[in-house]
Design a protein around this motif. Structure first.
Motif, PDB file in Angstrom:
ATOM      1  N   GLY A  29       0.700  -1.342   0.037  1.00  0.00           N
ATOM      2  CA  GLY A  29      -0.105   0.024   0.058  1.00  0.00           C
ATOM      3  C   GLY A  29       0.808   1.333   0.058  1.00  0.00           C
ATOM      4  N   ARG A  30       2.086   1.247  -0.403  1.00  0.00           N
ATOM      5  CA  ARG A  30       3.155   2.373  -0.496  1.00  0.00           C
ATOM      6  C   ARG A  30       3.539   2.625  -1.757  1.00  0.00           C
ATOM      7  NH1 ARG A  30       6.491   2.093   5.292  1.00  0.00           N
ATOM      8  NH2 ARG A  30       6.420   4.332   4.657  1.00  0.00           N
ATOM      9  N   GLY A  31       2.786   2.183  -3.062  1.00  0.00           N
ATOM     10  CA  GLY A  31       3.187   2.405  -4.166  1.00  0.00           C
ATOM     11  C   GLY A  31       3.706   3.709  -4.525  1.00  0.00           C
ATOM     12  N   ALA A  32       2.819   4.705  -4.346  1.00  0.00           N
ATOM     13  CA  ALA A  32       3.041   6.142  -4.582  1.00  0.00           C
ATOM     14  C   ALA A  32       4.237   6.720  -4.058  1.00  0.00           C
ATOM     15  CB  ALA A  32       1.602   6.979  -4.499  1.00  0.00           C
ATOM     16  N   GLU A  33       4.252   6.502  -2.799  1.00  0.00           N
ATOM     17  CA  GLU A  33       5.587   6.744  -1.994  1.00  0.00           C
ATOM     18  C   GLU A  33       6.928   6.480  -2.570  1.00  0.00           C
ATOM     19  OE1 GLU A  33       7.361   5.714   2.502  1.00  0.00           O
ATOM     20  OE2 GLU A  33       5.313   5.802   2.173  1.00  0.00           O
ATOM     21  N   VAL A  34       6.769   5.177  -2.581  1.00  0.00           N
ATOM     22  CA  VAL A  34       8.103   4.716  -3.380  1.00  0.00           C
ATOM     23  C   VAL A  34       8.422   4.911  -4.940  1.00  0.00           C
ATOM     24  CG1 VAL A  34       9.164   2.252  -3.957  1.00  0.00           C
ATOM     25  CG2 VAL A  34       8.005   2.587  -1.715  1.00  0.00           C
ATOM     26  N   ALA A  35       7.261   5.173  -5.535  1.00  0.00           N
ATOM     27  CA  ALA A  35       7.467   5.564  -6.884  1.00  0.00           C
ATOM     28  C   ALA A  35       8.138   7.022  -6.978  1.00  0.00           C
ATOM     29  CB  ALA A  35       6.057   5.612  -7.526  1.00  0.00           C
ATOM     30  N   ALA A  36       7.819   7.820  -5.935  1.00  0.00           N
ATOM     31  CA  ALA A  36       8.186   9.087  -5.981  1.00  0.00           C
ATOM     32  C   ALA A  36       9.643   9.162  -5.635  1.00  0.00           C
ATOM     33  CB  ALA A  36       7.496  10.258  -5.060  1.00  0.00           C
ATOM     34  N   ALA A  37      10.247   8.390  -4.716  1.00  0.00           N
ATOM     35  CA  ALA A  37      11.571   8.205  -4.540  1.00  0.00           C
ATOM     36  C   ALA A  37      12.366   7.529  -5.423  1.00  0.00           C
ATOM     37  CB  ALA A  37      11.613   7.230  -3.106  1.00  0.00           C
ATOM     38  N   ASP A  47      21.513   9.871  -3.670  1.00  0.00           N
ATOM     39  CA  ASP A  47      22.302   8.632  -3.647  1.00  0.00           C
ATOM     40  C   ASP A  47      21.458   7.215  -3.725  1.00  0.00           C
ATOM     41  OD1 ASP A  47      24.881   7.111  -3.280  1.00  0.00           O
ATOM     42  OD2 ASP A  47      23.616   6.253  -1.427  1.00  0.00           O
ATOM     43  N   PHE A  48      21.943   6.485  -4.689  1.00  0.00           N
ATOM     44  CA  PHE A  48      20.954   5.108  -5.260  1.00  0.00           C
ATOM     45  C   PHE A  48      20.886   4.324  -3.933  1.00  0.00           C
ATOM     46  CE2 PHE A  48      20.325   1.221  -6.678  1.00  0.00           C
ATOM     47  CZ  PHE A  48      19.186   1.215  -7.423  1.00  0.00           C
ATOM     48  N   ALA A  49      22.145   4.100  -3.381  1.00  0.00           N
ATOM     49  CA  ALA A  49      22.050   2.975  -2.311  1.00  0.00           C
ATOM     50  C   ALA A  49      21.208   3.327  -1.238  1.00  0.00           C
ATOM     51  CB  ALA A  49      23.559   2.701  -2.067  1.00  0.00           C
ATOM     52  N   THR A  50      21.531   4.628  -0.840  1.00  0.00           N
ATOM     53  CA  THR A  50      20.713   5.319   0.394  1.00  0.00           C
ATOM     54  C   THR A  50      19.195   5.372   0.226  1.00  0.00           C
ATOM     55  OG1 THR A  50      22.537   6.911   0.975  1.00  0.00           O
ATOM     56  CG2 THR A  50      20.411   7.341   1.942  1.00  0.00           C
ATOM     57  N   SER A  51      18.906   5.535  -1.113  1.00  0.00           N
ATOM     58  CA  SER A  51      17.479   5.727  -1.691  1.00  0.00           C
ATOM     59  C   SER A  51      16.916   4.329  -1.706  1.00  0.00           C
ATOM     60  CB  SER A  51      17.429   6.388  -2.947  1.00  0.00           C
ATOM     61  OG  SER A  51      16.093   6.251  -3.575  1.00  0.00           O
ATOM     62  N   SER A 132      15.087  -5.251   4.335  1.00  0.00           N
ATOM     63  CA  SER A 132      16.420  -5.081   4.334  1.00  0.00           C
ATOM     64  C   SER A 132      16.948  -5.685   2.884  1.00  0.00           C
ATOM     65  CB  SER A 132      17.045  -5.708   5.570  1.00  0.00           C
ATOM     66  OG  SER A 132      16.858  -5.150   6.586  1.00  0.00           O
ATOM     67  N   VAL A 133      17.901  -5.217   2.367  1.00  0.00           N
ATOM     68  CA  VAL A 133      18.704  -5.744   1.499  1.00  0.00           C
ATOM     69  C   VAL A 133      19.850  -6.839   1.839  1.00  0.00           C
ATOM     70  CG1 VAL A 133      20.063  -5.453  -0.795  1.00  0.00           C
ATOM     71  CG2 VAL A 133      18.058  -3.846   0.049  1.00  0.00           C
ATOM     72  N   VAL A 138      23.724  -3.181  -5.489  1.00  0.00           N
ATOM     73  CA  VAL A 138      24.190  -3.082  -6.765  1.00  0.00           C
ATOM     74  C   VAL A 138      23.765  -1.716  -7.249  1.00  0.00           C
ATOM     75  CG1 VAL A 138      23.839  -3.747  -9.080  1.00  0.00           C
ATOM     76  CG2 VAL A 138      23.555  -5.498  -7.281  1.00  0.00           C
ATOM     77  N   ASP A 139      24.844  -0.877  -7.128  1.00  0.00           N
ATOM     78  CA  ASP A 139      24.679   0.545  -7.486  1.00  0.00           C
ATOM     79  C   ASP A 139      25.465   0.916  -8.533  1.00  0.00           C
ATOM     80  OD1 ASP A 139      27.243   0.455  -6.555  1.00  0.00           O
ATOM     81  OD2 ASP A 139      27.021   1.434  -4.717  1.00  0.00           O
ATOM     82  N   ALA A 140      25.527   2.314  -8.916  1.00  0.00           N
ATOM     83  CA  ALA A 140      26.327   2.635 -10.036  1.00  0.00           C
ATOM     84  C   ALA A 140      27.974   1.892 -10.139  1.00  0.00           C
ATOM     85  CB  ALA A 140      26.367   4.026 -10.062  1.00  0.00           C
TER      86      ALA A 140
END
Length: 211
Positions: A29-37, A47-51, A132-133, A138-140
């Motif tokens: 139920g958090r699709g819009a929030e995650v899409a914006a991020a 920063d991609f990893a932080t995001s 958690s990951v 896997v970042d840039a």
């Protein structure tokens, strides 16, 4: 027979139409929030990893059973299978390196004919995501390193590698490759790519492949 060249693609919004993390977030139920991020990360604003860690935290509690629904919603980009077949016909190898997740890519990549792939893994406990990951993200930098590693293992010179991506975290692998292709890409990626492919059809890349 040795590979003649190597093509490495991003997954979400490149090989696939979707941003898979957004499909998983829908289950929480958090699709819009995650899409914006996600959009901010792909534009290179954060920063991609932080995001990614922040976005994955929003997935806590999503049951593993939900992945069947997620995978059913994943759509390959137009021309994906034909593009990969065309690479193979020309003697090339196709790899996918993704800031997304093995939990989806492991089911999608083989059917499209992808030769090798690398992505993040999500931590699961008691049948649900922990938020958690698992391991290094896997970042840039990891994407660029993976392109170099695969090229070396195939004995393909970097000059005969092609990197295809849409977001800021693809720029380093695009710079490492012999040809960096912006596909379905954000403005910052279009500005820095060697070439921009505008139609969202992967077959449009076939004429650009090494001869």
């Amino acid at each position: 027979m040795p590979a003649r060249f190597l093509v490495v693609l991003d997954a979400d919004s490149t090989l696939l139409r979707n941003e898979v993390i957004e499909l998983i977030a829908d289950e929480a139920g958090r699709g819009a929030e995650v899409a914006a991020a996600t959009e901010a990360a792909m534009r290179g604003e954060v920063d991609f990893a932080t995001s990614l860690r922040q976005r994955v935290r929003a997935l806590e509690g999503v049951p593993i059973a939900a992945f069947e629904r997620v995978r059913a919603r994943v759509e390959p980009t137009q021309g994906a299978a034909a593009f990969i077949a065309g690479v193979h016909e020309r003697g090339g190898v196709v790899g996918v390196v993704s800031g997304g997740f093995h939990e989806v890519l492991d089911h999608v990549a083989p059917g499209l004919g992808v030769d090798r792939w690398r992505a993040n893994r999500l931590v699961v406990d008691d049948g649900a995501l922990t938020g958690s990951v698992d391991g290094e993200i896997v970042d840039a930098a990891a994407k660029a390193a993976t392109l170099r590693e695969w090229a070396a293992s195939l004995e393909v010179p970097l000059s005969r590698t092609v990197a295809v991506g849409d977001g800021a975290n693809d720029l380093r692998m695009m710079a490492a490759a012999g040809l960096g292709v912006a596909f379905n890409a954000k403005p910052t990626v279009r500005e820095r790519a060697d070439i921009v492919v505008a139609p969202v059809d992967l077959r449009e890349i076939l004429p650009l492949l090494p001869r």
